[in-house]
Scaffold this active site. Structure first.
Site, PDB file in Angstrom:
ATOM      1  N   LYS A  68      -8.014  -2.824  -3.515  1.00  0.00           N
ATOM      2  CA  LYS A  68      -8.242  -3.788  -2.421  1.00  0.00           C
ATOM      3  C   LYS A  68      -7.137  -4.818  -2.334  1.00  0.00           C
ATOM      4  CE  LYS A  68     -12.134  -5.708  -3.138  1.00  0.00           C
ATOM      5  NZ  LYS A  68     -12.417  -4.866  -4.298  1.00  0.00           N
ATOM      6  N   THR A  70      -4.100  -4.680  -3.621  1.00  0.00           N
ATOM      7  CA  THR A  70      -2.857  -3.992  -3.281  1.00  0.00           C
ATOM      8  C   THR A  70      -2.792  -3.731  -1.781  1.00  0.00           C
ATOM      9  OG1 THR A  70      -2.896  -2.941  -5.452  1.00  0.00           O
ATOM     10  CG2 THR A  70      -1.439  -1.975  -3.803  1.00  0.00           C
ATOM     11  N   ARG A  91      -8.143 -14.415  -3.840  1.00  0.00           N
ATOM     12  CA  ARG A  91      -8.752 -15.105  -4.980  1.00  0.00           C
ATOM     13  C   ARG A  91      -7.776 -15.186  -6.147  1.00  0.00           C
ATOM     14  NH1 ARG A  91     -13.692 -11.608  -6.445  1.00  0.00           N
ATOM     15  NH2 ARG A  91     -12.196  -9.994  -5.872  1.00  0.00           N
ATOM     16  N   LYS A 102     -10.417  -4.397 -16.643  1.00  0.00           N
ATOM     17  CA  LYS A 102      -9.867  -4.212 -15.299  1.00  0.00           C
ATOM     18  C   LYS A 102      -8.390  -4.557 -15.205  1.00  0.00           C
ATOM     19  CE  LYS A 102     -10.780  -5.625 -10.508  1.00  0.00           C
ATOM     20  NZ  LYS A 102      -9.555  -6.403 -10.241  1.00  0.00           N
ATOM     21  N   ALA A 270     -17.746 -10.906  -7.218  1.00  0.00           N
ATOM     22  CA  ALA A 270     -18.745 -10.534  -6.209  1.00  0.00           C
ATOM     23  C   ALA A 270     -19.978  -9.877  -6.809  1.00  0.00           C
ATOM     24  CB  ALA A 270     -18.128  -9.609  -5.171  1.00  0.00           C
ATOM     25  N   PHE A 298     -15.128  -6.343  -5.027  1.00  0.00           N
ATOM     26  CA  PHE A 298     -15.836  -5.083  -5.243  1.00  0.00           C
ATOM     27  C   PHE A 298     -16.095  -4.372  -3.915  1.00  0.00           C
ATOM     28  CE2 PHE A 298     -16.992  -7.393  -9.249  1.00  0.00           C
ATOM     29  CZ  PHE A 298     -16.215  -6.612 -10.076  1.00  0.00           C
ATOM     30  N   PHE A 378      -2.412   8.004  -3.504  1.00  0.00           N
ATOM     31  CA  PHE A 378      -1.994   8.310  -4.868  1.00  0.00           C
ATOM     32  C   PHE A 378      -1.150   9.584  -4.841  1.00  0.00           C
ATOM     33  CE2 PHE A 378      -5.115   5.240  -5.866  1.00  0.00           C
ATOM     34  CZ  PHE A 378      -5.010   4.871  -7.203  1.00  0.00           C
ATOM     35  N   TRP A 406       1.830   0.946  -2.121  1.00  0.00           N
ATOM     36  CA  TRP A 406       2.131   0.808  -3.555  1.00  0.00           C
ATOM     37  C   TRP A 406       3.584   1.208  -3.804  1.00  0.00           C
ATOM     38  CZ3 TRP A 406       4.109   3.063  -7.798  1.00  0.00           C
ATOM     39  CH2 TRP A 406       3.783   2.510  -9.057  1.00  0.00           C
TER      40      TRP A 406
END
Length: 553
Positions: A68, A70, A91, A102, A270, A298, A378, A406
């Site tokens: 999210k 990224t 955030r 994480k 969240a 999340f 990916f 990315w």
């Protein structure tokens, strides 16, 4: 593969004064914190511009990763590349995930906010100020009881716990004040992680310093023997708490690798809190830019629902577009593929797992918001797998775009940016929260459980219903609810993937956050103080021979 930290270190960062000028900030508003960070004085920025607010949310998270933050960074960079004046509003990372499982929260690859190490570790000290203000109130509660308890606080009904910005399961439940009369009255208590603190929520929902102190004063810390609420203002703690937060309330300015100005401020989780950055930072971005990209934590069942029902309701915000992030890998896991087998093509598993994406599309649309899907690419993805996701989105009336931000930065998300800008400019949304203010508290909980989680119903013990009834009688019935629930499933069972229906959401506890302005419903086995995993990330973080941080992700 080059790791995120190496990419972040190799990035050329502009002086923060140049980023501030790019954002349109007057010199008087910018308070530098070194070369590449600054605090922003909101009062020194003219108000009146009304930018478009874009929310980035996601499918339910899995160990495969969704991205999210990224995607938020890549989208903002891409929108600036196509000529749309855009800022980020994100955030701040918590130390808990950085040293736990994480990792950090600054994005990845060439879609990062920088300086990465500073942002992930201490940053400008906001979380430490929140921790100090929270624990000052805890100390003043125990001190008041020790010196005679003039407010007649029932020590059995003190609900204000302490906080720490580190995962520490040993502190979830404690017995405090042992060791004799000089140490106060022994009682049971515990610790939550700082991101679950009501002080964090207050900082993120306050509109200015005066509102901050007023909200701090409304915090209910416990009850008297006659069950009358006792507040932080009754203890005369609100003024000192506000003093500790005087600098922390100012948003932080940094930049992306692509040079987009980014406001990073506040950081409630969240799954146990309301999951959004500060109202002050969001409104500041809307006053400066034509578009503001923000995120909610999340999956959309948690972060987006709270963004809409709590943050937007309280702040009067009207989001223009929602972007739901999905990955082939995560949808394969939702389709029953083990993490170790994700590299192989499995079109049928993606098709099975796409029910999770579809559920989130349907849910976000309940709020009247147009939806776009971002397929975070990916290297192991196949064209056939991506096609399944595009088809699933199209079947439900929205477009899906493969994004390579990315690897390629903003250039890899330009198709998404064009679609988002077009929808935002149409102003086609008819935003409305999920429920009305005057609905009873448990009915609000049940509404979220049945309409967002697709549960059969929400249930709770009679003691929970009785507590909610007392709060309604005391004038808190108009507040929205903040559901604390596992992030991994629509249900309260983290192993139940996909799009389950017919399950039951059990509310085991409720907490009143009168200052923040919501009631927390704690569901299932979710913990407000996480624990470290068997092999925490902290084991691999160290200082190298040259003094640089290694192992941070």
């Amino acid at each position: 593969m080059t790791i995120d930290l190496d990419i972040a270190r190799a990035a050329h960062l502009a002086p923060i004064a140049d980023i501030a000028a790019r954002a349109g900030l007057p010199d008087a508003a910018v308070e530098p914190y070194g070369r590449h960070k600054a605090k922003i004085d909101r009062d020194a920025v003219p108000q009146g511009k009304d930018g478009k607010l874009i929310l980035v949310t996601a499918i339910n998270p899995t160990p495969a990763g969704e991205g999210k933050t990224t995607t938020s960074v890549g989208l903002a960079d891409a929108m600036n590349r196509i000529g749309k004046r855009t800022m980020l509003a994100l955030r701040e990372p918590s130390l808990g995930p950085c040293f736990g499982t994480k990792g950090g929260a600054t994005g990845g690859g060439y879609a990062q906010v920088v300086p990465m190490e500073d942002i992930n570790l201490h940053f400008t000290g906001d979380f430490h100020a929140i921790t100090a203000a929270h624990n000052l109130l805890a100390a003043m509660i125990d001190n008041h009881i020790h010196w005679g308890n003039a407010l007649d606080i029932d020590v059995r009904r003190v609900v204000w716990r302490r906080v720490l910005d580190v995962n520490d399961r040993a502190l979830r439940d404690i017995v405090q004040s042992i060791g004799g009369v000089a140490n106060g009255y022994p009682r049971e208590s515990g610790f939550d992680i700082t991101v679950a603190s009501e002080v964090m929520a207050i900082l993120c929902l306050a509109t200015d310093l005066a509102d901050l102190q007023a909200r701090l004063g409304r915090i209910v810390i416990g009850y008297t023997r006659t069950r009358a609420p006792v507040t932080a203002r009754d203890l005369k703690a609100d003024g000192a708490m506000a003093v500790l937060l005087k600098e922390a309330i100012k948003p932080n300015l940094v930049q992306t690798i692509g040079g987009t100005p980014a406001l990073i401020h506040g950081g409630p989780f969240a799954n146990i809190a309301h999951g959004c950055n500060s109202v002050i930072a969001t409104r500041l971005g809307l006053d400066l830019a034509d578009y503001v990209v923000t995120e909610a934590g999340f999956g959309a069942d948690l972060g987006a629902e709270k963004f809409f029902d709590i943050k937007c309701r309280q702040a009067g915000l009207k989001p223009a577009v929602a972007v739901i992030v999905a990955t082939v890998r995560a949808l394969k896991m939702n389709g029953g593929v083990a993490k170790a087998d994700l590299a192989g093509e499995d079109v049928d598993a993606v098709r099975r797992g796409s029910v999770n994406l579809v559920r989130h599309i349907e849910n976000v649309r309940q709020f009247g918001i147009p939806v776009v899907v971002a397929i975070n690419h990916f290297a192991t993805d196949s064209e056939a797998e991506q096609t399944v996701i595009r088809e699933a989105a199209a079947t439900h009336g929205c477009e899906a775009f493969v994004c390579t931000h990315w690897a390629d930065g903003g250039a890899g998300a330009e198709d998404l940016a064009h679609a988002v800008a077009a929808l935002a400019d149409k102003d086609a949304g008819q935003f409305a929260p999920l429920y009305d203010n005057d609905l009873p508290l448990f009915a609000k909980i049940n509404t979220v459980a049945t309409r967002i989680y697709r549960a059969e119903e929400a249930v709770a013990e009679p003691s929970v219903h009785a507590q909610l009834a007392r709060w309604e009688a005391a004038g808190y019935g108009h507040l929205p609810v903040c559901m604390a629930k596992t992030q991994y499933s629509f249900s309260t069972d983290p192993a139940l993937l996909g799009a389950p229906t017919g399950h039951v959401v059990k509310v085991r506890e409720v907490r009143l956050s009168a200052g923040a302005g919501f009631v927390v419903a704690i569901c299932g086995e979710v913990m407000t103080m996480p624990g470290l995993p068997k092999n925490p990330a902290a084991e691999g973080i160290y200082l190298g021979p040259d003094g640089e941080i290694e192992g941070l992700s």
